[in-house]
Design an enzyme around this catalytic site. Structure first.
Site, PDB file in Angstrom:
ATOM      1  N   ARG A  10     -11.740   2.374  11.076  1.00 26.60           N
ATOM      2  CA  ARG A  10     -12.875   2.074  10.203  1.00 26.60           C
ATOM      3  C   ARG A  10     -13.151   0.589  10.257  1.00 26.60           C
ATOM      4  O   ARG A  10     -12.230  -0.229  10.128  1.00 26.60           O
ATOM      5  CB  ARG A  10     -12.555   2.482   8.762  1.00 26.60           C
ATOM      6  CG  ARG A  10     -13.780   2.593   7.850  1.00 26.60           C
ATOM      7  CD  ARG A  10     -13.399   2.731   6.399  1.00 26.60           C
ATOM      8  NE  ARG A  10     -12.940   1.459   5.853  1.00 26.60           N
ATOM      9  CZ  ARG A  10     -11.780   1.296   5.217  1.00 26.60           C
ATOM     10  NH1 ARG A  10     -10.945   2.294   5.050  1.00 26.60           N
ATOM     11  NH2 ARG A  10     -11.457   0.101   4.758  1.00 26.60           N
ATOM     12  N   GLU A  15       0.826  -1.214   0.000  1.00 32.93           N
ATOM     13  CA  GLU A  15       0.000   0.000   0.000  1.00 32.93           C
ATOM     14  C   GLU A  15       0.860   1.263   0.000  1.00 32.93           C
ATOM     15  O   GLU A  15       0.382   2.339   0.370  1.00 32.93           O
ATOM     16  CB  GLU A  15      -0.928  -0.010   1.210  1.00 32.93           C
ATOM     17  CG  GLU A  15      -1.933  -1.150   1.202  1.00 32.93           C
ATOM     18  CD  GLU A  15      -2.822  -1.143   2.436  1.00 32.93           C
ATOM     19  OE1 GLU A  15      -3.807  -0.389   2.447  1.00 32.93           O
ATOM     20  OE2 GLU A  15      -2.518  -1.886   3.390  1.00 32.93           O
ATOM     21  N   ASN A  68      -9.753  -1.376  10.231  1.00 32.44           N
ATOM     22  CA  ASN A  68      -8.555  -0.695   9.754  1.00 32.44           C
ATOM     23  C   ASN A  68      -8.165   0.361  10.782  1.00 32.44           C
ATOM     24  O   ASN A  68      -8.914   1.311  11.011  1.00 32.44           O
ATOM     25  CB  ASN A  68      -8.828  -0.019   8.413  1.00 32.44           C
ATOM     26  CG  ASN A  68      -9.074  -1.011   7.304  1.00 32.44           C
ATOM     27  OD1 ASN A  68      -8.153  -1.438   6.631  1.00 32.44           O
ATOM     28  ND2 ASN A  68     -10.331  -1.403   7.116  1.00 32.44           N
ATOM     29  N   SER A  70      -6.305  -2.854   1.660  1.00 37.23           N
ATOM     30  CA  SER A  70      -6.638  -2.357   0.317  1.00 37.23           C
ATOM     31  C   SER A  70      -6.997  -3.461  -0.666  1.00 37.23           C
ATOM     32  O   SER A  70      -6.819  -3.312  -1.872  1.00 37.23           O
ATOM     33  CB  SER A  70      -5.489  -1.510  -0.258  1.00 37.23           C
ATOM     34  OG  SER A  70      -5.366  -0.301   0.444  1.00 37.23           O
ATOM     35  N   GLU A 127     -13.330  -6.675   8.948  1.00 37.38           N
ATOM     36  CA  GLU A 127     -12.061  -6.253   9.536  1.00 37.38           C
ATOM     37  C   GLU A 127     -12.172  -4.829  10.073  1.00 37.38           C
ATOM     38  O   GLU A 127     -13.104  -4.095   9.735  1.00 37.38           O
ATOM     39  CB  GLU A 127     -10.934  -6.311   8.499  1.00 37.38           C
ATOM     40  CG  GLU A 127     -11.118  -5.351   7.340  1.00 37.38           C
ATOM     41  CD  GLU A 127      -9.975  -5.440   6.329  1.00 37.38           C
ATOM     42  OE1 GLU A 127      -8.804  -5.334   6.751  1.00 37.38           O
ATOM     43  OE2 GLU A 127     -10.265  -5.606   5.137  1.00 37.38           O
ATOM     44  N   TYR A 136      -9.126   2.910  -5.792  1.00 36.03           N
ATOM     45  CA  TYR A 136      -8.310   4.104  -5.977  1.00 36.03           C
ATOM     46  C   TYR A 136      -8.412   4.753  -7.354  1.00 36.03           C
ATOM     47  O   TYR A 136      -7.722   5.735  -7.613  1.00 36.03           O
ATOM     48  CB  TYR A 136      -6.846   3.775  -5.644  1.00 36.03           C
ATOM     49  CG  TYR A 136      -6.717   3.262  -4.226  1.00 36.03           C
ATOM     50  CD1 TYR A 136      -7.048   4.074  -3.151  1.00 36.03           C
ATOM     51  CD2 TYR A 136      -6.330   1.947  -3.956  1.00 36.03           C
ATOM     52  CE1 TYR A 136      -6.986   3.613  -1.848  1.00 36.03           C
ATOM     53  CE2 TYR A 136      -6.245   1.474  -2.661  1.00 36.03           C
ATOM     54  CZ  TYR A 136      -6.579   2.303  -1.611  1.00 36.03           C
ATOM     55  OH  TYR A 136      -6.523   1.841  -0.325  1.00 36.03           O
ATOM     56  N   GLY A 148      -7.344   4.758   5.004  1.00 42.65           N
ATOM     57  CA  GLY A 148      -6.838   5.714   4.024  1.00 42.65           C
ATOM     58  C   GLY A 148      -7.404   7.110   4.214  1.00 42.65           C
ATOM     59  O   GLY A 148      -8.560   7.294   4.598  1.00 42.65           O
ATOM     60  N   ASP A 183     -15.332  -2.614   8.606  1.00 45.97           N
ATOM     61  CA  ASP A 183     -15.986  -2.984   7.351  1.00 45.97           C
ATOM     62  C   ASP A 183     -16.891  -4.190   7.552  1.00 45.97           C
ATOM     63  O   ASP A 183     -16.541  -5.127   8.280  1.00 45.97           O
ATOM     64  CB  ASP A 183     -14.928  -3.305   6.291  1.00 45.97           C
ATOM     65  CG  ASP A 183     -14.045  -2.115   5.973  1.00 45.97           C
ATOM     66  OD1 ASP A 183     -14.487  -0.971   6.198  1.00 45.97           O
ATOM     67  OD2 ASP A 183     -12.914  -2.332   5.509  1.00 45.97           O
TER      68      ASP A 183
END
Length: 346
Positions: free
Chosen positions: A292, A18, A309, A188, A307, A253, A313, A294
């Site tokens: 964050r 990443e 994070n 990612s 998961e 992205y 990002g 998910d």
């Protein structure tokens, strides 16, 4: 009373898959710090020979994030980062706090955080224990499940030499197709494959196994929902709707690849349930500052944790800034809040 301006040691790049994402997060954060009136010193642990600098041109470019990640598989990145050498300049430059803009690898798995803790340096994001556990998808799912949050059924493959650990027939018997094959400690969606046919399993095992241990997880048809947490504040849920395929590295992205619905169009009760689960996961892993979580929301209305994070990002196309904007928190204010939380929590 005016807020004190801070001397920020902004760490970007690193040696994970990443890396490109981190550089774009770093550029956004740097621009925000300048707008806020803070001082920013930039450093890249994968390029310690450059040293830390207040000149960002050494580190950032205006090129878009490539459609595929750089090849930093498990064996390709050993010993590339020198955090101790990097942080030797922290005190010399009179910095107050590290803004950790690294994603994945040693920058997110607790390694860098442990060095910072040992050196007594404040930094953004969760502590080293929470970072380590959250980065380990298998371990974090077990802890979050213990906290009462539903997770997808899975097989954990603790060796890339999958032939001796898991077979195609075992996957078909235990989970049934389709399944998701993903590295245990990458972000990612690097190395992730959704497998719909038996003859696709071998390639998926190889792709994920390049990064070390991996998961074979039941695929949950339905919707992609993400919950952003800013310490004690729960930001609006966000739904991701890819225009084609799934929410993989390329779609994440490349601008225009997805629709983002904020707040997610869910019934009030479902919204509250997912927010509660996100907060339960955040607490179970010991996260602080911001993170964050998910989820997949199945077609029959069941939500499944995927998961957390701990360093989500912060690029122009990232999810946490989108959720923050939905409640009137612009990008510079978000960066400033993350920075101030790090001063309070550590």
């Amino acid at each position: 009373m005016a807020k004190r301006k801070l001397n920020v040691f902004l760490v970007v790049g690193g040696d994970s898959a990443e890396r490109d994402v981190s550089l774009h997060t770093g550029k956004g954060v740097h621009d925000a710090l300048m707008e806020l009136g803070h001082r920013a010193v930039v450093a890249d642990p994968a390029r310690p020979h450059i040293g830390a600098s207040e000149d960002p041109t050494e580190f950032f470019s205006d090129t878009a994030i490539a459609s595929s990640p750089p090849d930093f598989s498990a064996g390709a990145r050993e010993g590339r980062c020198d955090f101790v050498a990097l942080l030797g300049e922290f005190a010399e430059l009179g910095c107050d706090v590290v803004f950790n803009a690294l994603h994945g690898g040693a920058g997110e798995d607790g390694t860098f955080q442990a060095v910072l803790d040992y050196m007594g340096i404040r930094y953004t994001g969760s502590g080293h224990c929470a970072a380590a556990v959250a980065m380990n998808k298998n371990m974090s799912k077990q802890l979050v499940a213990h906290a009462g949050v539903r997770v997808a059924k899975q097989i954990f493959v603790d060796s890339p030499a999958h032939e001796s650990v898991v077979s195609d027939d075992q996957v078909l018997t235990t989970l049934s197709l389709p399944v998701v094959v993903k590295p245990n400690q990458e972000g990612s969606s690097v190395g992730v494959t959704i497998v719909h046919a038996k003859d696709e399993l071998e390639r998926a095992f190889q792709d994920a196994g390049r990064f070390g241990p991996y998961l074979v997880e039941r695929f949950i048809p339905g919707r992609e929902i993400t919950a952003s947490i800013l310490d004690h504040a729960d930001l609006p849920l966000l739904e991701i709707v890819p225009k084609q395929g799934f929410y993989d590295y390329e779609n994440k992205y490349q601008p225009g690849s997805n629709e983002y619905l904020t707040p997610a169009p869910l019934a009030e009760e479902m919204t509250a349930t997912i927010v509660h689960s996100a907060r339960a996961a955040y607490r179970a892993l010991g996260c602080t500052g911001y993170a964050r979580a998910d989820f997949r929301l199945s077609d029959d209305g069941e939500h499944f944790f995927l998961e957390v994070n701990t360093l989500p990002g912060l690029t122009s196309n990232s999810l946490v800034p989108k959720a923050a904007r939905a409640v009137g928190i612009d990008y510079p204010e978000l960066v400033d809040r993350i920075l101030r939380l790090s001063m309070e929590n550590k």
